[in-house]
Design a protein around this motif. Structure first.
Motif, PDB file in Angstrom:
ATOM      1  N   ILE A 178      40.588  44.148  82.436  1.00 20.60           N
ATOM      2  CA  ILE A 178      41.108  43.025  81.657  1.00 20.60           C
ATOM      3  C   ILE A 178      41.467  41.867  82.575  1.00 20.60           C
ATOM      4  O   ILE A 178      42.310  41.993  83.465  1.00 20.60           O
ATOM      5  CB  ILE A 178      42.343  43.446  80.835  1.00 20.60           C
ATOM      6  CG1 ILE A 178      41.998  44.623  79.912  1.00 20.60           C
ATOM      7  CG2 ILE A 178      42.866  42.265  80.025  1.00 20.60           C
ATOM      8  CD1 ILE A 178      43.186  45.178  79.151  1.00 20.60           C
ATOM      9  N   LYS A 179      40.803  40.741  82.364  1.00 23.28           N
ATOM     10  CA  LYS A 179      41.037  39.537  83.159  1.00 23.28           C
ATOM     11  C   LYS A 179      41.691  38.481  82.270  1.00 23.28           C
ATOM     12  O   LYS A 179      41.154  38.121  81.212  1.00 23.28           O
ATOM     13  CB  LYS A 179      39.723  39.003  83.729  1.00 23.28           C
ATOM     14  CG  LYS A 179      38.933  40.027  84.547  1.00 23.28           C
ATOM     15  CD  LYS A 179      39.718  40.538  85.751  1.00 23.28           C
ATOM     16  CE  LYS A 179      38.908  41.542  86.561  1.00 23.28           C
ATOM     17  NZ  LYS A 179      39.690  42.063  87.720  1.00 23.28           N
ATOM     18  N   VAL A 180      42.837  37.993  82.704  1.00 24.61           N
ATOM     19  CA  VAL A 180      43.594  37.024  81.914  1.00 24.61           C
ATOM     20  C   VAL A 180      43.133  35.606  82.234  1.00 24.61           C
ATOM     21  O   VAL A 180      43.059  35.209  83.399  1.00 24.61           O
ATOM     22  CB  VAL A 180      45.105  37.155  82.191  1.00 24.61           C
ATOM     23  CG1 VAL A 180      45.886  36.146  81.338  1.00 24.61           C
ATOM     24  CG2 VAL A 180      45.578  38.582  81.896  1.00 24.61           C
ATOM     25  N   VAL A 181      42.833  34.856  81.183  1.00 25.18           N
ATOM     26  CA  VAL A 181      42.440  33.445  81.312  1.00 25.18           C
ATOM     27  C   VAL A 181      43.454  32.613  80.535  1.00 25.18           C
ATOM     28  O   VAL A 181      43.740  32.898  79.365  1.00 25.18           O
ATOM     29  CB  VAL A 181      41.017  33.200  80.757  1.00 25.18           C
ATOM     30  CG1 VAL A 181      40.648  31.725  80.867  1.00 25.18           C
ATOM     31  CG2 VAL A 181      39.997  34.071  81.485  1.00 25.18           C
ATOM     32  N   ASP A 182      44.004  31.600  81.173  1.00 22.95           N
ATOM     33  CA  ASP A 182      44.991  30.729  80.535  1.00 22.95           C
ATOM     34  C   ASP A 182      44.295  29.867  79.479  1.00 22.95           C
ATOM     35  O   ASP A 182      43.592  28.910  79.799  1.00 22.95           O
ATOM     36  CB  ASP A 182      45.658  29.850  81.598  1.00 22.95           C
ATOM     37  CG  ASP A 182      46.704  28.906  81.004  1.00 22.95           C
ATOM     38  OD1 ASP A 182      46.911  28.917  79.774  1.00 22.95           O
ATOM     39  OD2 ASP A 182      47.311  28.146  81.790  1.00 22.95           O
ATOM     40  N   ALA A 183      44.507  30.215  78.210  1.00 18.23           N
ATOM     41  CA  ALA A 183      43.814  29.529  77.113  1.00 18.23           C
ATOM     42  C   ALA A 183      44.531  28.272  76.645  1.00 18.23           C
ATOM     43  O   ALA A 183      44.102  27.643  75.677  1.00 18.23           O
ATOM     44  CB  ALA A 183      43.621  30.487  75.940  1.00 18.23           C
ATOM     45  N   SER A 184      45.618  27.894  77.347  1.00 22.10           N
ATOM     46  CA  SER A 184      46.268  26.621  77.021  1.00 22.10           C
ATOM     47  C   SER A 184      45.595  25.465  77.757  1.00 22.10           C
ATOM     48  O   SER A 184      45.895  24.301  77.499  1.00 22.10           O
ATOM     49  CB  SER A 184      47.753  26.674  77.384  1.00 22.10           C
ATOM     50  OG  SER A 184      47.931  26.761  78.787  1.00 22.10           O
ATOM     51  N   GLN A 185      44.677  25.784  78.660  1.00 16.45           N
ATOM     52  CA  GLN A 185      43.926  24.759  79.400  1.00 16.45           C
ATOM     53  C   GLN A 185      42.873  24.113  78.487  1.00 16.45           C
ATOM     54  O   GLN A 185      42.554  24.654  77.426  1.00 16.45           O
ATOM     55  CB  GLN A 185      43.210  25.402  80.595  1.00 16.45           C
ATOM     56  CG  GLN A 185      44.118  26.111  81.578  1.00 16.45           C
ATOM     57  CD  GLN A 185      43.310  26.782  82.667  1.00 16.45           C
ATOM     58  OE1 GLN A 185      43.172  26.249  83.759  1.00 16.45           O
ATOM     59  NE2 GLN A 185      42.768  27.965  82.370  1.00 16.45           N
ATOM     60  N   PRO A 186      42.304  22.990  78.920  1.00 14.93           N
ATOM     61  CA  PRO A 186      41.198  22.395  78.154  1.00 14.93           C
ATOM     62  C   PRO A 186      40.073  23.405  77.962  1.00 14.93           C
ATOM     63  O   PRO A 186      39.813  24.235  78.846  1.00 14.93           O
ATOM     64  CB  PRO A 186      40.755  21.222  79.032  1.00 14.93           C
ATOM     65  CG  PRO A 186      41.982  20.854  79.796  1.00 14.93           C
ATOM     66  CD  PRO A 186      42.702  22.143  80.062  1.00 14.93           C
ATOM     67  N   LEU A 187      39.407  23.323  76.817  1.00 14.26           N
ATOM     68  CA  LEU A 187      38.399  24.308  76.442  1.00 14.26           C
ATOM     69  C   LEU A 187      37.324  24.494  77.499  1.00 14.26           C
ATOM     70  O   LEU A 187      36.931  25.637  77.812  1.00 14.26           O
ATOM     71  CB  LEU A 187      37.757  23.908  75.109  1.00 14.26           C
ATOM     72  CG  LEU A 187      36.659  24.830  74.578  1.00 14.26           C
ATOM     73  CD1 LEU A 187      37.187  26.242  74.347  1.00 14.26           C
ATOM     74  CD2 LEU A 187      36.080  24.255  73.294  1.00 14.26           C
ATOM     75  N   GLU A 188      36.829  23.415  78.075  1.00 18.37           N
ATOM     76  CA  GLU A 188      35.747  23.528  79.044  1.00 18.37           C
ATOM     77  C   GLU A 188      36.173  24.308  80.285  1.00 18.37           C
ATOM     78  O   GLU A 188      35.372  25.033  80.882  1.00 18.37           O
ATOM     79  CB  GLU A 188      35.241  22.136  79.435  1.00 18.37           C
ATOM     80  CG  GLU A 188      33.905  22.145  80.160  1.00 18.37           C
ATOM     81  CD  GLU A 188      32.802  22.873  79.403  1.00 18.37           C
ATOM     82  OE1 GLU A 188      32.042  23.622  80.050  1.00 18.37           O
ATOM     83  OE2 GLU A 188      32.703  22.694  78.167  1.00 18.37           O
ATOM     84  N   ILE A 189      37.439  24.175  80.671  1.00 21.91           N
ATOM     85  CA  ILE A 189      37.943  24.937  81.821  1.00 21.91           C
ATOM     86  C   ILE A 189      38.036  26.413  81.460  1.00 21.91           C
ATOM     87  O   ILE A 189      37.685  27.287  82.266  1.00 21.91           O
ATOM     88  CB  ILE A 189      39.314  24.399  82.274  1.00 21.91           C
ATOM     89  CG1 ILE A 189      39.160  22.979  82.815  1.00 21.91           C
ATOM     90  CG2 ILE A 189      39.933  25.314  83.336  1.00 21.91           C
ATOM     91  CD1 ILE A 189      40.468  22.318  83.211  1.00 21.91           C
TER      92      ILE A 189
END
Length: 204
Positions: free
Chosen positions: A176-187
């Motif tokens: 499980i890899k966590v990605v900060d989804a509060s960032q801009p969509l393209e990032i």
């Protein structure tokens, strides 16, 4: 060789569907055979189960869990495993981690029982990579336009779901890899794509 199995998870409004579709399209442009599927509802039986889950709120926590598990058992048997055996890369929007986060952490069902029932429903199938799109539930819920039974639950429920996901990420950091989804969509898409490409290199 069996294809790579990627699941995408997160609280409501984390952008799972948008990110999944974009990632799949980018991999197709690279020449990969990609299947995108989702839970619940991507089989004929699952479609009927989904109608109940998103529209009918009068149910116990266990009834809700077993509806998801029934959908998953059908989904794995009829869609996910056949595609993996054909060598396709499979993206699944929600899978076993959702049931742990929502029904165990969110609704308070016994964790070990849910883990074991997931194992039975999937016949032991485990994702090779899970992208956890993490966002504060307050932000996520503000993004949702069409609210189902799940989005209508109180904020504390959604916060418990997020805690469940983060607990799982600490428990299984290799998967499980966590990605900060509060960032801009393209990032978010770019960071997720990098994780998938790394997984594909190891897989091959």
């Amino acid at each position: 060789m069996r294809g790579l199995f990627v699941t995408v998870e997160g609280v409501e409004g984390s952008g799972k569907t948008t990110v999944t579709q974009s990632l799949a399209e980018r991999l197709r442009q690279k020449g990969l055979q990609v299947l995108v599927t989702a839970e619940p509802g991507d089989t004929p039986l699952g479609a009927r189960i989904r109608e109940l889950l998103v529209n009918f709120s009068e149910r116990t926590a266990w009834a809700e869990a077993f509806l998801f598990l029934a959908d998953r058992a059908e989904h794995v048997k009829r869609i996910i495993r056949p595609a993996l055996e054909r060598g396709e890369t499979v993206f699944c929007d929600r899978f076993t981690d959702s049931t742990i986060a929502y029904q165990a952490f969110g609704l308070g069902l016994p964790l070990e029982a849910i883990i074991e029932l997931n194992r039975i429903a999937t016949d032991g199938l485990v994702p090779d990579l899970t992208l956890l799109l993490d966002v504060d539930p307050e932000i996520g819920l503000q993004r949702v336009k069409n609210k189902t039974v799940f989005e209508q639950r109180d904020l504390h429920f959604h916060q418990r779901v997020r805690w469940g996901y983060l607990w799982l990420a600490k428990r299984e950091p290799n998967r499980i890899k966590v990605v900060d989804a509060s960032q801009p969509l393209e990032i978010v898409i770019s960071q997720s794509l990098q994780l998938i490409e790394e997984a594909l290199k190891k897989w091959r």
